[in-house]
Structures are given as structure tokens and as C-alpha cells.
Design a protein around this motif. Structure first.
Motif, PDB file in Angstrom:
ATOM      1  N   ASP A 104     -27.639 -46.807 -49.466  1.00 41.23           N
ATOM      2  CA  ASP A 104     -26.711 -47.066 -50.564  1.00 41.23           C
ATOM      3  C   ASP A 104     -26.516 -48.570 -50.758  1.00 41.23           C
ATOM      4  N   ASP A 286     -19.399 -43.089 -45.082  1.00 38.58           N
ATOM      5  CA  ASP A 286     -19.527 -41.985 -46.029  1.00 38.58           C
ATOM      6  C   ASP A 286     -20.931 -41.893 -46.615  1.00 38.58           C
ATOM      7  N   THR A 287     -21.400 -40.663 -46.819  1.00 37.56           N
ATOM      8  CA  THR A 287     -22.656 -40.381 -47.518  1.00 37.56           C
ATOM      9  C   THR A 287     -22.426 -39.182 -48.421  1.00 37.56           C
ATOM     10  N   MET A 288     -23.343 -38.967 -49.349  1.00 39.24           N
ATOM     11  CA  MET A 288     -23.217 -37.832 -50.269  1.00 39.24           C
ATOM     12  C   MET A 288     -23.212 -36.502 -49.514  1.00 39.24           C
ATOM     13  N   GLU A 291     -19.935 -35.043 -48.341  1.00 41.99           N
ATOM     14  CA  GLU A 291     -19.079 -34.450 -49.360  1.00 41.99           C
ATOM     15  C   GLU A 291     -19.149 -32.923 -49.325  1.00 41.99           C
TER      16      GLU A 291
END
Length: 335
Positions: A104, A286-288, A291
Motif C-alpha cells: 500500500d 491494516d490491510t484489506m 476487513e
């Protein structure tokens, strides 16, 4: 015009002398120390003052002439022909390792520099010898250098080989690199602030466990965790791994390693602990994927996209700031 304001040669760096000479004149133009029509120091002056060969100075002047920056007048010397500098920005990026959140950061940096610079990225994988060699091999080949020292301390002697005004430090603020611009995380304060932010959700848990493998991980996080727990009278423990750990209800686990995260989600499922109710999990960075894993994993994370944009802006504007890229708690069902 005093020559010292125009030409600067550092004999201790491995940057080629002709490249330092070119960069000095371009930098003087950027600072408006040199303007169109101004005369630059003569070849003989530069050779005598900086103990350079005539060939070295001619090589630099010829390149500047080819770019349309300098023009020569027979018998009079060299003058600034144009202040329209279009330097091809080439950026050297040295990360510690590649993972989802570094991707990211990298993508944000690339997109922010798109059309304005070419970027080459390397990884040292927490190997000091690789770190040292990659920096040595990059000298003089790039216009800017973005360096992630990670857990390495006392690296100033390596980075001093690079042009100081073109080096940017990322992720950690190092005492021996305080003269460099940096975009950093304050790991102790970030963890503490995130826990304060999530205190209302955390209060129902009787015990908090921070799993910190150590090694490449910043030790400052443990201090932030301890400070919060002691100030708020939480029972707590800091462990290096999940080995021998038997999770119980009314506990919340704070996990740096994504491997530990997967293992803890599996344990919770096996024990039929419902995440976010009587059993809590918080992951770092955080990463996708986080989620959606297990209905959503609460994370403590800096904004890596914002970090990439900030870095790109610093490189393009030659900003010399030291900027904290703050973290926050992103609430999902696991807490």
C-alpha cells in the motif's frame, strides 16, 4: 559572488566529483544564487580550489552545456544560459521487507510520483550486509534516496556517502539520523493513544495480552502498552509468542504477527469464543484482508497511503521536515 555559495565538493563522499559539481550548479540555480547570464567560477578556479583535474571539470561543464544550462564565451568563461532545469528525478527506495501494507505504501508513493519520477525499490530483509551493500551501490545513481533503516542503529556512516539534502528516512526516527527529513511512526505513543481511543471497548476484558515477537519489531510498543495498562489498572502480560498460551474468555489479545492472528482466530473458533463479545483480538497494520477475516479484525495502524503521499511530496518539493504519520484504532467486530 563568493564561490563557496556556488560550488560544494565533499571529498569524503563516494559521489563522483563531476556529479557533485553538476549538482552544485543546479542547486545554486534552484536557490536563485545563480541567475540567467551570471558567470560561474572558471575551470582554473575550480581546479585550484577543490584540487580537481581539468578533465573532471570539463566533463561536468560539457554535460551542463549539453542540457542547455551553460554556455561558453571564448576568452571570457562560462555563463548560465538557462534556469529552466528539467532534472530527471530517479528515486532509490530501500524497504526492509515486502508485505501487504508495504505494498500500500509503495503503490501510494508510485502513484503520487507518476509522470514526475522513476522509482527503483530494493529490500534488505533485515540483513545488515545487504543494507550496507545496496546503499554503497546506489551512490551517485539517483537524485533522491528513501531509506527504511528498520531495526538498524548507527547507520549514519553509511548514509553519509549519499548527498545529505537528497536523503529521506521512513518509518522510524533514529537518533543518529536526526539531521535527515523523515516520515515516522511514534510506536510508543501510537499504541498508547490507540488504546485510549478504544478504552470503552477494552474495559470489559479482565486481562490484556500483547504478543510481541521482538527482534525486528519496535520495542517502544511494549512501553506504550505497559503505560496504558498501569494507568488504567488492567491486568496484562507481554509474551513473545503464542507457545504455551491458553486463551480464556474475557481476554483481549494484541497481535503484531499475521501468523499469530491466523492462529488466534483458529483457536477462538475451536474454543467457540465469539470474537468481540467475551474474547477480543486486535491486529497491527491494516490491510484489506483484515476487513473481512472472521467478520472483521480491529486494527491499530498508521495510514500507509498517506505516508506514501507525504514522502512523494517531500521528494518533489525538497521538503526537509520531520513528520509524524499517526496511527489510529480501526474498529471492527473482533473487539
Amino acid at each position: 559572488m563568493p564561490r563557496k555559495k556556488v560550488i560544494s565538493i565533499n571529498p569524503k563522499t563516494s559521489v563522483p566529483k563531476y556529479r557533485q559539481l553538476i549538482d552544485s550548479i543546479l542547486s545554486a540555480i534552484e536557490r536563485k544564487t545563480l541567475k540567467k547570464g551570471d558567470k560561474v567560477p572558471s575551470i582554473n578556479q575550480i581546479c585550484a580550489e577543490f584540487k580537481l583535474s581539468r578533465d573532471t571539470v570539463m566533463f561536468a561543464f560539457n554535460e551542463l552545456k549539453a542540457k542547455g544550462i551553460l554556455k561558453s564565451q571564448p576568452g571570457k568563461g562560462y555563463y548560465i544560459a538557462s534556469t529552466e532545469i528539467q532534472v530527471e528525478e530517479r528515486v532509490f527506495v530501500l524497504f526492509d521487507e515486502f508485505n501487504a501494507f508495504k505494498e500500500d505504501l509503495y503503490n501510494s508513493l508510485i502513484n503520487s510520483l507518476k509522470g514526475k519520477a522513476t522509482v527503483e525499490v530494493y529490500f534488505h530483509h533485515f540483513n545488515y550486509k545487504v543494507f550496507k551493500n545496496l546503499i554503497a551501490e546506489s551512490v551517485g545513481n539517483y537524485t533522491s534516496y528513501i531509506i527504511m533503516p528498520a531495526a538498524f542503529d548507527n547507520t549514519n556512516h553509511l548514509l553519509s556517502k549519499l548527498p545529505q539534502d537528497r536523503v529521506y528516512i521512513i518509518d522510524r526516527k533514529k537518533a543518529d539520523l536526526e539531521r535527515y527529513p523523515v516520515v515516522y511512526q511514534d510506536f510508543e505513543q501510537d499504541f498508547y493513544d490507540a488504546l485510549v481511543e478504544g478504552k470503552e471497548r477494552i474495559e470489559k476484558y479482565r486481562r490484556l495480552v500483547f504478543v510481541n515477537p521482538g527482534g525486528k519489531e519496535p520495542v517502544e510498543r511494549s512501553r506504550g502498552f505497559e503505560r496504558f495498562c498501569q494507568e488504567n489498572n488492567f491486568k496484562y502480560e507481554i509474551v513473545k509468542s503464542l507457545s504455551g498460551i491458553k486463551p480464556s474468555l474475557w481476554e483481549a489479545y494484541f497481535l503484531i504477527s499475521d501468523r499469530d492472528l491466523v492462529e488466534m482466530v483458529k483457536i477462538a473458533k475451536y474454543c467457540k469464543f465469539k470474537l468481540g463479545k467475551k474474547f477480543g483480538i486486535v491486529s497491527f497494520n491494516d490491510t484489506m484482508l483484515k476487513e473481512v477475516v472472521a467478520g472483521g479484525i480491529t486494527t491499530i495502524s498508521t495510514d500507509f497511503n498517506e505516508m506514501g503521499k507525504t514522502l512523494a511530496n517531500m521528494v518533489l518539493s525538497r521538503d526537509k521536515s520531520q513528520i509524524r504519520n499517526k496511527s489510529r484504532m480501526i474498529f471492527r467486530n473482533s473487539l
